[in-house]
Design an enzyme around this catalytic site. Structure first.
Site, PDB file in Angstrom:
ATOM      1  N   GLU A  24      47.066   5.922 -14.844  1.00  0.00           N
ATOM      2  CA  GLU A  24      45.307   7.106 -13.123  1.00  0.00           C
ATOM      3  C   GLU A  24      46.971   7.172 -12.468  1.00  0.00           C
ATOM      4  OE1 GLU A  24      41.849   5.753 -12.730  1.00  0.00           O
ATOM      5  OE2 GLU A  24      41.779   5.939 -10.674  1.00  0.00           O
ATOM      6  N   PHE A  26      47.426   9.165  -7.671  1.00  0.00           N
ATOM      7  CA  PHE A  26      46.453   9.930  -7.222  1.00  0.00           C
ATOM      8  C   PHE A  26      47.319  10.913  -6.301  1.00  0.00           C
ATOM      9  CE2 PHE A  26      48.374   6.218  -5.123  1.00  0.00           C
ATOM     10  CZ  PHE A  26      49.408   6.592  -3.663  1.00  0.00           C
ATOM     11  N   THR A  55      43.125  11.929  -9.690  1.00  0.00           N
ATOM     12  CA  THR A  55      41.971  11.961  -8.632  1.00  0.00           C
ATOM     13  C   THR A  55      41.802  13.027  -8.182  1.00  0.00           C
ATOM     14  OG1 THR A  55      42.991  10.063  -6.909  1.00  0.00           O
ATOM     15  CG2 THR A  55      42.626   8.723  -8.751  1.00  0.00           C
ATOM     16  N   TRP A  56      40.328  13.248  -7.493  1.00  0.00           N
ATOM     17  CA  TRP A  56      40.320  14.227  -6.406  1.00  0.00           C
ATOM     18  C   TRP A  56      40.426  14.047  -5.445  1.00  0.00           C
ATOM     19  CZ3 TRP A  56      39.429  19.171  -7.756  1.00  0.00           C
ATOM     20  CH2 TRP A  56      38.620  19.992  -6.940  1.00  0.00           C
TER      21      TRP A  56
END
Lengths: 522, 522
Positions: A24, A26, A55-56
């Site tokens: 993951e 960001f 990620t958002w």
């Protein structure tokens, strides 16, 4: 491809005990940070994670950047990408815009989240025209879920009631259509296994000022955690990398899930994950060192060639009009040559590096090449690719710029080598060739158990004429323009651009190859 | 393909001095004569004539037979076929019926003729609703011509006026759209070169009772005639074979235009000439010895696979309902085995004939096989095919019937040979396999200069299930029914049919092949 399908495929196929992993990331705050992230991602993706997610950003603050990073991950890095999407500050129109954008970009995975309350608010409040919770969002898009830390008390434990509620709520999300469930980041495995996070900070206190020690502790801790998880029967690890490369790869190495020497290639180039080009398995060799340029040019083709090149020979290549990006590709991330987007020479090039050096000294300025391969095992790290138990082949190839005089001499000498075929063209399009414009030549192919022959790389004269525009443009745009207008280097480079030929040369005899012999008397 | 295109291609491509040849046949009077003609034609077509033609028969008397022979020539013998068509007794509806029939059969060449007057008439009279002359017919279908002997006087020479008229008339036919001009049969080259026939019979008088001497004289005369024709610069020879094989092939051998040892194969199986399947270049191996059955079953497919098999994997195979033809295939023309339509074992089979014999003795009844080939030159007569300068490959293959017990033992033993893949099925459809139903395996492929990989033969489990119906049916229909109902041979054969498995076995390691090793302990 949907992440759930990839997970099921990886954990089901043959090796049922296999543990898969994912990373993951960001969205970084600066443009330089973004480019650094992509360099790091390239190296991490080489280890074949099942997917990566991005990620958002709190309150949708990084919406456009997240969409752009997701697009590049899926299409240029070619890793299966899952994009986070939260309800915070997102009216349904914005959510639909995001969903439509990634759909167009060939992305099939969304991690649906409610999201934190907007900055400065304590509680999440549904906005006008938006969603109240991930369940709404899952119902809206039938996608994913996470357990949210809001139900965790100040002691790090959830109330029994919250725990029960949360499990019931999770069940409803699954009932609504969620395929994959990703937990929040955690450090306590026992609590994870009980579905509740806990704290670990005390152990870090004594070493907190020693960055190396903290990292080593982190890797050690992560490794132990993963072992415990795997021992419990869970086969899917999702690593919150915090955009860092070494800790994540260190943990996976400790677990025996990756090994630098065992990086395998399904094809000689990285297989596309974009939904629309899943079947693509043939490309012209000319863009071998510029895969991103090739992908960008060919985005929007209605059909991607598979099996053989013939079908796509009339497909139009878009012009590469985005010159800023073009420059960045040429000069920013790239360390070897303006004609290469890759970090370094491909490993196989070492096989022929002395010959290449020699012909460069003779005035044949090479920009692309591959050595001959006659039935090497597909598992070999240098030239191997594809499934195990197969054999791979290559015809020797070299592509270079040279003067008209050198080309004439080469054409004359090549008559003594009937296995050589060439196509040469100058900036103005004058063509010199001993093959037909429609003679598509497979120069890399593989033979595998119970499979048709795979031929991922071809020399296609029609595509070569498109490639030559890009290749010649690099002399000026990628190089000469680095000098001032009256600089003699610039004049020289422009003269080369205007008078030299770009030559594509194949030795069709890959069993008794003598590609470089033709250069010996120069 | 149009004959004119084939001639231009053959005489233009590379070897500009090449002389091409073609054979003319007429419809035999008996059914046995037709089958004999086709056997002869198979052998003659192996020498790659540019085309063959079949005559229309006086007054349209053989119309339906000519149409049927033309269909089989084009589609089953796979030679480019030109059909004669005359105006005699042919109202335009009949002509259109003939033209529509051959169009549907994928034939593109018609030799347009006026034809002789109907039997018993001296002069040609245009029938009601018919055509008066070949010019009308050429204009109707824009096709071909011949010089007609009616303008020749009793001394064998044409009048100067008739000669001039004929040339002018010829010019009008060409203007009307004729592509190719075929002369009438002739024996005097000087007169041919002047466009007028003459006589030769005197020379035959002393030897007329000695058949061998007449044939030898004919071959000698034909050879000299052709040499004279070729010396004059003409590069296209059309031989009226009178349905005889030896004289025509003898002349061509004398001229150095054919050589038994130089019969070359564009593909491992004979390439289709039917307009609709020109692109076909991949087939399942199962029908390797039954190409006519394969062609018949797949007639009418909308697309024929080319490049790879994948695209056609869902195409439906027609049922082989014409049992009379089926029987003829199995028992009439065929000398080796009920499972083969070929005259003899394929030459490459000699490479593995001892191993095949050995496993047959052990109860594995082989019906199809090929030896492994690891990069043999494409020019080799035994296993070579395709253009010169290439390399060809094969995975070792064997297909056989065996009992369920033998199959179980084989499955067990094959675990020690990971390169072996198999699909086995019994009459009722019980499947035993270590590959997926969609795992298409290329078992013959070739690598050629400036070409994509060609993979003409595949093992496709889906097709295998279709093939098994045909293969099992041969036990009863092609064999058991030869015996009376209470004969013990018939009972035995029917038991085999009901209990045995049909097994397709591939050794995927064509470099270190050990296909037969797995049978050694039986």
């Amino acid at each position: 491809m949907k992440v759930i399908e990839k997970i099921l495929e990886s954990t089901a196929a043959g090796d049922a005990g296999k543990t898969v992993f994912s990373f993951e990331f960001f969205p970084p705050k600066t443009e330089e940070g973004v480019e650094n992230l992509f360099e790091r991602m390239e190296r991490m993706v080489a280890h074949n994670p099942t997917f990566c997610d991005i990620t958002w950003g709190a309150g949708g603050s990084t919406a456009e950047l997240t969409l752009e990073i997701a697009r590049r991950m899926q299409n240029l890095v070619c890793v299966e990408t899952m994009m986070h999407l939260t309800c915070t500050n997102m009216p349904v129109e914005k959510i639909d815009h995001a969903l439509e954008t990634i759909k167009k970009d060939g992305i099939q995975n969304v991690l649906a989240l409610r999201g934190d309350p907007p900055r400065g608010q304590d509680k999440f409040v549904q906005i006008q025209g938006g969603f109240a919770c991930a369940l709404d969002l899952v119902e809206h898009i039938r996608k994913s879920y996470e357990a949210h830390p809001e139900v965790i008390e100040s002691n790090g434990l959830a109330t029994p009631e919250a725990y029960a509620n949360d499990l019931a709520y999770l069940k409803r999300k699954v009932d609504a259509g969620a395929d994959v469930i990703v937990t929040q980041l955690f450090y306590d495995v026992d609590n994870f296994l009980k579905f509740i996070p806990s704290e670990i900070t005390a152990a870090l206190e004594p070493i907190k000022d020693n960055e190396e020690a903290v990292r080593a502790y982190g890797v050690q801790l992560g490794t132990e955690m993963c072992k415990k998880i795997m021992a419990s029967g869970i086969k899917t690890l999702h690593l919150y990398t915090l955009n860092m490369e070494k800790s994540a790869l260190g943990i996976l190495t400790n677990l025996g899930l990756i090994e630098e020497s065992k990086i395998s290639r399904p094809l000689p180039w990285r297989r596309p994950t974009n939904l629309f080009r899943l079947k693509e398995d043939v490309r012209p060799i000319f863009w071998a060192n510029r895969p991103k340029s090739y992908i960008t040019r060919t985005t929007g083709w209605e059909q991607y060639p598979h099996g053989r090149w013939g079908n796509a020979s009339n497909a139009s290549y878009g012009a590469l009009t985005d010159h800023q990006k073009f420059m960045k590709y040429c000069l920013g991330q790239l360390k070897t040559s303006p004609w290469s987007e890759l970090d370094a020479l491909q490993p196989e090039t070492k096989i022929i590096d002395e010959q290449l050096a020699s012909i460069n000294l003779k005035g044949f300025l090479t920009i692309n090449s591959q050595p001959p391969v006659n039935g090497a095992k597909s598992e070999l790290p240098s030239v191997g690719w594809g499934p195990a138990g197969g054999y791979v082949y290559q015809k020797a190839y070299v592509e270079f710029f040279c003067s008209g005089d050198k080309l004439n001499a080469l054409v004359e000498k090549s008559k003594a080598y009937p296995s050589l075929t060439y196509v040469a063209v100058n900036k103005d399009g004058n063509l010199v060739s001993n093959v037909g414009i429609n003679d598509v030549n497979a120069v890399t192919w593989g033979v595998f158990p119970a499979k048709e022959i795979i031929q991922p790389t071809v020399v296609d004269p029609s595509s070569f004429l498109i490639w030559k525009d890009e290749a010649f443009e690099i002399w000026s745009r990628g190089w000469a323009q680095l000098y001032s207008e009256d600089d003699s280097s610039r004049t020289l480079l422009q003269e080369v651009q205007n008078t030299y030929y770009l030559v594509s040369l194949v030795d069709n005899d890959y069993i008794n190859s003598n590609l470089f012999t033709v250069f010996k008397d120069f």
